[in-house]
Each structure stands twice: as structure tokens, then as C-alpha cells.
Design a protein around this motif. Structure first.
Motif, PDB file in Angstrom:
ATOM      1  N   LEU A  68       9.174   0.774  11.825  1.00 19.25           N
ATOM      2  CA  LEU A  68       9.060   0.746  10.318  1.00 19.25           C
ATOM      3  C   LEU A  68       7.593   0.827  10.273  1.00 19.25           C
ATOM      4  N   GLU A  69       7.398   1.544   8.461  1.00 15.86           N
ATOM      5  CA  GLU A  69       6.034   1.117   8.114  1.00 15.86           C
ATOM      6  C   GLU A  69       6.194   1.260   7.106  1.00 15.86           C
ATOM      7  N   VAL A  70       4.807   0.576   6.091  1.00 14.55           N
ATOM      8  CA  VAL A  70       4.614  -0.349   4.928  1.00 14.55           C
ATOM      9  C   VAL A  70       4.188   0.843   4.228  1.00 14.55           C
ATOM     10  N   GLU A  71       4.603   1.461   2.837  1.00 12.08           N
ATOM     11  CA  GLU A  71       3.998   2.466   2.369  1.00 12.08           C
ATOM     12  C   GLU A  71       4.223   2.457   0.787  1.00 12.08           C
ATOM     13  N   SER A  81       1.815   5.520   5.978  1.00 14.32           N
ATOM     14  CA  SER A  81       1.399   3.902   6.678  1.00 14.32           C
ATOM     15  C   SER A  81       0.066   3.383   6.277  1.00 14.32           C
ATOM     16  N   PHE A  82       0.000   2.031   5.624  1.00 21.32           N
ATOM     17  CA  PHE A  82      -1.223   1.412   5.955  1.00 21.32           C
ATOM     18  C   PHE A  82      -0.226  -0.350   6.186  1.00 21.32           C
ATOM     19  N   THR A  83       0.271   0.365   7.370  1.00 20.72           N
ATOM     20  CA  THR A  83       0.481  -1.167   8.300  1.00 20.72           C
ATOM     21  C   THR A  83       0.857  -0.387   9.994  1.00 20.72           C
ATOM     22  N   ALA A 130      -3.096  -2.290  -3.441  1.00 17.39           N
ATOM     23  CA  ALA A 130      -2.137  -3.333  -3.566  1.00 17.39           C
ATOM     24  C   ALA A 130      -1.940  -2.944  -2.035  1.00 17.39           C
ATOM     25  N   GLY A 131      -1.172  -3.711  -1.649  1.00 18.55           N
ATOM     26  CA  GLY A 131      -0.767  -4.766  -0.503  1.00 18.55           C
ATOM     27  C   GLY A 131       0.359  -4.736   0.421  1.00 18.55           C
ATOM     28  N   GLY A 132       0.929  -4.981   1.312  1.00 18.37           N
ATOM     29  CA  GLY A 132       2.131  -5.273   1.809  1.00 18.37           C
ATOM     30  C   GLY A 132       1.906  -6.620   3.020  1.00 18.37           C
ATOM     31  N   ALA A 154       7.085   1.829  -0.947  1.00 19.98           N
ATOM     32  CA  ALA A 154       8.781   1.850   0.269  1.00 19.98           C
ATOM     33  C   ALA A 154       8.402   1.656   1.821  1.00 19.98           C
ATOM     34  N   VAL A 155       9.867   1.765   2.316  1.00 19.90           N
ATOM     35  CA  VAL A 155       9.667   1.341   4.121  1.00 19.90           C
ATOM     36  C   VAL A 155       9.695   2.570   4.443  1.00 19.90           C
ATOM     37  N   GLU A 156       9.168   3.404   5.211  1.00 15.83           N
ATOM     38  CA  GLU A 156       9.837   4.162   6.169  1.00 15.83           C
ATOM     39  C   GLU A 156      10.401   3.649   7.393  1.00 15.83           C
ATOM     40  N   ILE A 157      11.010   4.694   7.901  1.00 17.30           N
ATOM     41  CA  ILE A 157      12.176   4.784   8.760  1.00 17.30           C
ATOM     42  C   ILE A 157      11.612   5.761   9.599  1.00 17.30           C
ATOM     43  N   ILE A 158      10.638   5.361  10.944  1.00 16.65           N
ATOM     44  CA  ILE A 158      10.055   6.604  11.921  1.00 16.65           C
ATOM     45  C   ILE A 158      10.966   6.146  13.271  1.00 16.65           C
TER      46      ILE A 158
END
Length: 269
Positions: free
Chosen positions: A108-111, A241-243, A191-193, A140-144
């Protein structure tokens, strides 16, 4: 940089990638068998694979942008992001458990996602121009995923960016939040996650980690590929992604807290 792979070779690679997607068994790194594969070749493979899935009845709902942090770009030896396509069967509802069996090796990545109100064309040259073409922005959360082996078991070699691009830039799914914000309503740099996995905060990040501002990757996408892609109203553009990616296992529960932009809660079966 031009392509080196003939159409028959591209079709064979697409066969292997589609087989990996269906069987959930990773394939050998493409660049081990095709060491002269260029980035243009990799995008040709990606396009051919997406075209095959569209011919089978799928629909394009948007695109994702990856490799947006300087650290990631340096690690793979490139100086620009990459992109992949989002298809309709990649959109998951947070209200129901997501089957891990849909993926090979999910992470997962946070976007943030931009939903378009107007077409994106190659003359988009600024954050303001992206905002003018955007209806709203949503967490949104991306599933890679990795249909291609990330590390070769025989040599320990790490896959290249060409392997990742051919593998649809590792894209496999997306979970979208409910809180919409208008362009310019908030400073997206801040904007943070907070990504919590099974009660433990595993990753945190800020939108500024995406090329200094999440909209900058969308400027790149429009300028670099706008003449080839149909970036039309209603499409979702994942900005990057920012994580760091977090591995997923069956039974995992996630809470991704975006502060004033809301929370996405979901789990995997």
C-alpha cells in the motif's frame, strides 16, 4: 530513446505478464531476458498489455504516477516519474474486505487523487493549470503489486525501472476516500497521511514529498504523454505516493488518517 523490441517480442512479454496476473505467480525480470529493453520498449509493453485488457471488456478510469520522490528516482537511476493505467476492476470499495487473492505481492501507498473536470493536454505547464482542469481532490490509497520479481532469486539483482514500467508501473488497485476538496481549498504540500496497520502507525508523510507538490507530477504526465493519452473529464489521476510501501497480509486492518481530508478504513481478507 527509441524502442528495440519487435512486435512479436512485445506480444510474448504481454502473454507472460497476463499469465502472472491470472495465476498469481511472478515471472523473471524482463530485463534479464531482454537486457537492451529501453524505457520506450517498457511503455510499449505496458500499452499493449492494457490494450489487451480493454479488448477483453475492461475500461480505463484513470492513471497513476509513480517514482515521484527524488530518493526513489535516484535509487533506480532516472530523473523523471513513471506512469501506469487504472482500469475499472482495480477500484475497490473500503466497505468490504479486499481479497488478497486478487494480487501477487500487494503493498500500500498513501496518495492524493485528482478527478478531472476538463481534458489535460500537453500545454498544461503549471500547478494552476492542473487545478483549472480538476473537479476535486480526494485522498486515496494505491495497491501496488509485482507481477515481475522484485529481486532475482538466482543473482540477487533488483528489478529495473524498465521492468516496473512494463508491469503497469506496479499498479493493481485503488481505494478512494469520501472527503472531496476543491482545487486551492487546502495547501496540498501540507496534506498529510498517517497509515496505521493493525493498530500500529507504520508510515507518515506529507504531500510535499511528491515533487514538492502533488500537482507537479500531473504537469509532467500531461506534458510527457498528453498527446498519446486520453486524459478526459471524470478520470482519476493518482498523483504519487508520499509514504514508503507497506506489505499486506490476509486479515490486516488499515486506517489511513488524512487529518482534515478525512480517513479511509479498510481491511484485507
Amino acid at each position: 530513446m527509441t524502442g528495440t523490441l519487435d512486435p512479436g517480442t512485445v506480444a510474448g512479454i504481454v502473454d507472460a505478464l497476463e499469465r502472472a496476473r491470472r495465476t498469481k505467480e511472478q515471472i523473471r525480470q524482463l530485463t534479464l531476458d531482454h537486457p537492451h529493453m529501453t524505457i520506450e520498449d517498457a511503455y510499449a509493453v505496458q500499452r499493449a498489455w492494457i490494450d489487451r485488457r480493454l479488448a477483453e471488456g475492461r475500461e480505463t478510469v484513470g492513471h497513476k504516477i509513480g517514482l515521484t520522490s527524488r530518493a526513489m528516482q535516484k535509487s533506480v537511476g532516472i530523473d523523471e516519474p513513471d506512469f501506469g493505467s487504472l482500469l475499472d476492476d482495480m477500484v475497490y470499495d473500503a466497505a468490504a474486505p479486499i481479497p488478497t487473492s486478487d494480487f501477487v505481492e500487494p503493498r500500500l501507498e498513501v496518495e492524493l487523487a485528482f478527478v478531472l473536470a476538463a481534458p489535460l493536454t500537453p500545454d498544461v505547464d503549471s500547478i494552476d493549470a492542473v487545478y483549472a482542469a480538476t473537479e476535486y481532490i480526494v485522498p486515496a490509497v494505491e495497491i501496488i503489486d509485482a507481477r515481475v520479481q522484485r529481486v532475482d532469486p538466482e543473482t540477487g539483482r533488483t528489478r529495473t525501472v524498465r521492468d516496473t514500467i512494463a508491469d503497469n508501473a506496479a499498479n493493481a488497485g485503488i481505494v478512494i476516500g469520501e472527503r472531496h476538496v476543491l482545487p486551492g481549498e487546502v495547501d496540498l504540500r501540507w496534506a498529510g497521511g498517517l497509515l496505521t496497520q493493525n493498530g500500529v502507525i507504520e508510515e507518515t508523510g506529507l504531500g510535499a514529498g511528491v515533487l514538492g507538490h502533488p500537482a507537479r507530477g500531473i504537469v509532467w504526465l500531461a506534458q510527457r504523454f498528453g498527446r498519446y493519452l486520453d486524459l478526459h473529464p471524470g478520470q482519476i489521476i493518482l498523483a504519487g505516493s508520499f509514504t514508503r510501501p507497506v506489505f499486506v497480509a490476509p486479515g490486516d486492518e488499515f486506517i489511513v488518517d488524512y487529518g482534515p481530508l478525512g480517513t479511509i478504513e479498510f481491511g484485507f481478507a
